[in-house]
Design a protein around this motif. Sequence first.
Motif, PDB file in Angstrom:
ATOM      1  N   SER A   1       0.530  -1.368   0.435  1.00 21.76           N
ATOM      2  CA  SER A   1       0.495  -0.183  -0.182  1.00 21.76           C
ATOM      3  C   SER A   1       1.006   1.119   0.610  1.00 21.76           C
ATOM      4  N   ARG A   2       1.734   1.421   0.787  1.00 25.18           N
ATOM      5  CA  ARG A   2       2.560   2.286   0.490  1.00 25.18           C
ATOM      6  C   ARG A   2       3.319   2.820  -0.845  1.00 25.18           C
ATOM      7  N   VAL A   3       3.811   1.541  -1.233  1.00 27.60           N
ATOM      8  CA  VAL A   3       4.087   1.428  -2.948  1.00 27.60           C
ATOM      9  C   VAL A   3       3.308   1.950  -3.797  1.00 27.60           C
ATOM     10  N   THR A   4       2.056   1.915  -3.453  1.00 32.75           N
ATOM     11  CA  THR A   4       1.096   1.691  -4.501  1.00 32.75           C
ATOM     12  C   THR A   4       0.948   3.389  -3.700  1.00 32.75           C
ATOM     13  N   ASP A   5       0.522   3.741  -2.737  1.00 31.46           N
ATOM     14  CA  ASP A   5       1.148   5.768  -2.619  1.00 31.46           C
ATOM     15  C   ASP A   5       1.594   6.329  -3.242  1.00 31.46           C
ATOM     16  N   GLU A   6       2.833   5.945  -3.126  1.00 34.17           N
ATOM     17  CA  GLU A   6       4.031   6.477  -3.879  1.00 34.17           C
ATOM     18  C   GLU A   6       3.502   7.176  -5.201  1.00 34.17           C
ATOM     19  N   VAL A   7       3.533   5.834  -5.765  1.00 33.31           N
ATOM     20  CA  VAL A   7       3.507   5.801  -7.648  1.00 33.31           C
ATOM     21  C   VAL A   7       2.124   6.220  -7.439  1.00 33.31           C
ATOM     22  N   THR A   8       1.438   6.569  -7.061  1.00 35.47           N
ATOM     23  CA  THR A   8      -0.084   7.247  -7.209  1.00 35.47           C
ATOM     24  C   THR A   8       0.116   8.861  -7.033  1.00 35.47           C
ATOM     25  N   THR A   9       1.106   8.943  -5.682  1.00 42.25           N
ATOM     26  CA  THR A   9       1.701  10.906  -5.633  1.00 42.25           C
ATOM     27  C   THR A   9       2.496  10.618  -7.070  1.00 42.25           C
ATOM     28  N   TRP A  10       3.594  10.035  -7.433  1.00 45.83           N
ATOM     29  CA  TRP A  10       4.748  10.552  -8.629  1.00 45.83           C
ATOM     30  C   TRP A  10       3.323  10.734  -9.641  1.00 45.83           C
ATOM     31  N   LEU A  11       2.464  10.024 -10.578  1.00 47.82           N
ATOM     32  CA  LEU A  11       2.066   9.713 -11.470  1.00 47.82           C
ATOM     33  C   LEU A  11       0.848  11.018 -10.966  1.00 47.82           C
ATOM     34  N   THR A  12       0.574  11.387  -9.861  1.00 44.10           N
ATOM     35  CA  THR A  12      -0.125  12.513  -9.912  1.00 44.10           C
ATOM     36  C   THR A  12       0.314  13.767 -10.638  1.00 44.10           C
ATOM     37  N   GLY A  13       1.865  13.682  -9.858  1.00 43.99           N
ATOM     38  CA  GLY A  13       2.624  15.147 -10.441  1.00 43.99           C
ATOM     39  C   GLY A  13       2.631  14.876 -11.994  1.00 43.99           C
TER      40      GLY A  13
ATOM     41  N   ALA B   1      -8.759  10.346 -10.860  1.00 48.02           N
ATOM     42  CA  ALA B   1      -8.570   8.880 -11.811  1.00 48.02           C
ATOM     43  C   ALA B   1      -6.850   8.626 -11.721  1.00 48.02           C
ATOM     44  N   VAL B   2      -6.388   9.069 -11.971  1.00 43.48           N
ATOM     45  CA  VAL B   2      -4.619   8.808 -11.664  1.00 43.48           C
ATOM     46  C   VAL B   2      -4.738   7.472 -10.611  1.00 43.48           C
ATOM     47  N   LYS B   3      -5.760   8.214  -9.407  1.00 43.02           N
ATOM     48  CA  LYS B   3      -5.580   7.074  -7.895  1.00 43.02           C
ATOM     49  C   LYS B   3      -6.656   5.955  -8.418  1.00 43.02           C
ATOM     50  N   VAL B   4      -7.571   6.203  -9.584  1.00 42.47           N
ATOM     51  CA  VAL B   4      -7.796   4.453  -9.441  1.00 42.47           C
ATOM     52  C   VAL B   4      -7.607   3.961 -11.055  1.00 42.47           C
ATOM     53  N   VAL B   5      -6.464   4.072 -11.563  1.00 44.12           N
ATOM     54  CA  VAL B   5      -5.729   3.750 -12.625  1.00 44.12           C
ATOM     55  C   VAL B   5      -5.389   2.815 -11.700  1.00 44.12           C
ATOM     56  N   VAL B   6      -3.597   3.813 -10.798  1.00 45.42           N
ATOM     57  CA  VAL B   6      -3.107   3.478 -10.155  1.00 45.42           C
ATOM     58  C   VAL B   6      -3.125   1.993  -9.368  1.00 45.42           C
ATOM     59  N   ARG B   7      -4.675   1.970  -8.668  1.00 48.63           N
ATOM     60  CA  ARG B   7      -5.172   1.090  -7.943  1.00 48.63           C
ATOM     61  C   ARG B   7      -5.648  -0.411  -8.936  1.00 48.63           C
TER      62      ARG B   7
ATOM     63  N   VAL C   1       3.102   0.047 -16.345  1.00 50.47           N
ATOM     64  CA  VAL C   1       2.044  -0.117 -16.220  1.00 50.47           C
ATOM     65  C   VAL C   1       0.796   0.999 -15.963  1.00 50.47           C
ATOM     66  N   ALA C   2       0.497   1.490 -15.073  1.00 47.69           N
ATOM     67  CA  ALA C   2      -0.629   2.872 -14.801  1.00 47.69           C
ATOM     68  C   ALA C   2       0.022   3.442 -15.520  1.00 47.69           C
ATOM     69  N   ARG C   3       1.092   4.783 -15.344  1.00 39.44           N
ATOM     70  CA  ARG C   3       1.292   5.424 -16.907  1.00 39.44           C
ATOM     71  C   ARG C   3       1.051   5.298 -18.406  1.00 39.44           C
ATOM     72  N   ALA C   4       1.346   3.811 -18.407  1.00 37.55           N
ATOM     73  CA  ALA C   4       1.223   3.892 -19.474  1.00 37.55           C
ATOM     74  C   ALA C   4      -0.282   3.290 -19.631  1.00 37.55           C
ATOM     75  N   ARG C   5      -1.407   3.416 -19.122  1.00 41.76           N
ATOM     76  CA  ARG C   5      -2.489   3.487 -18.840  1.00 41.76           C
ATOM     77  C   ARG C   5      -3.555   5.204 -18.979  1.00 41.76           C
ATOM     78  N   LEU C   6      -2.693   5.259 -18.732  1.00 48.22           N
ATOM     79  CA  LEU C   6      -2.571   6.900 -18.346  1.00 48.22           C
ATOM     80  C   LEU C   6      -2.452   7.746 -20.076  1.00 48.22           C
ATOM     81  N   VAL C   7      -1.634   7.186 -20.327  1.00 48.50           N
ATOM     82  CA  VAL C   7      -0.843   7.866 -21.258  1.00 48.50           C
ATOM     83  C   VAL C   7      -2.275   7.579 -22.741  1.00 48.50           C
ATOM     84  N   ARG C   8      -2.527   5.868 -22.486  1.00 44.39           N
ATOM     85  CA  ARG C   8      -3.475   5.851 -23.127  1.00 44.39           C
ATOM     86  C   ARG C   8      -4.797   6.368 -22.932  1.00 44.39           C
ATOM     87  N   MET C   9      -5.419   7.076 -22.223  1.00 47.20           N
ATOM     88  CA  MET C   9      -6.520   7.672 -22.433  1.00 47.20           C
ATOM     89  C   MET C   9      -6.271   8.670 -23.016  1.00 47.20           C
TER      90      MET C   9
END
Length: 77
Positions: free
Chosen positions: A5-17, A27-33, A55-63
Motif C-alpha cells: 500500500s505504501r508503494v501504491t501511494d508513492e506511485v499514485t503521488t508520483w503519477l499525480t504530479g 482518476a490517477v488514483k483509480v488507474v493505479v489501484r 503499467v499505470a503510466r502506460a494506461r494514463l498515456v493511452r487515456m
Amino acid sequence: MTVRSRVTDEVTTWLTGEFAGRVPAEAVKVVVRAAGRDLDGRVVPDEHGDLLYRVARARLVRMLSAPEEPRIPRSRG
C-alpha cells in the motif's frame, strides 16, 4: 500500512504530479489501484513498484491519446 500500500501511494503521488493538469488526481488514483489489482500475485514483490508505475503510466498515456467520444447533437424542438 503494508509495503504494497505504501508503494501504491508513492506511485499514485508520483503519477499525480506527472499528469497534473491533464488527468484529475482521483482518476490517477483509480488507474493505479486497478493496475495494482491486475499485477497482484503475478509479479515478483521486488519488482511490483516499478511495474506498477510502468503499467499505470502506460494506461494514463493511452487515456490521454484516446479520441474523444463523438458528441450527439441535441435536437432543438
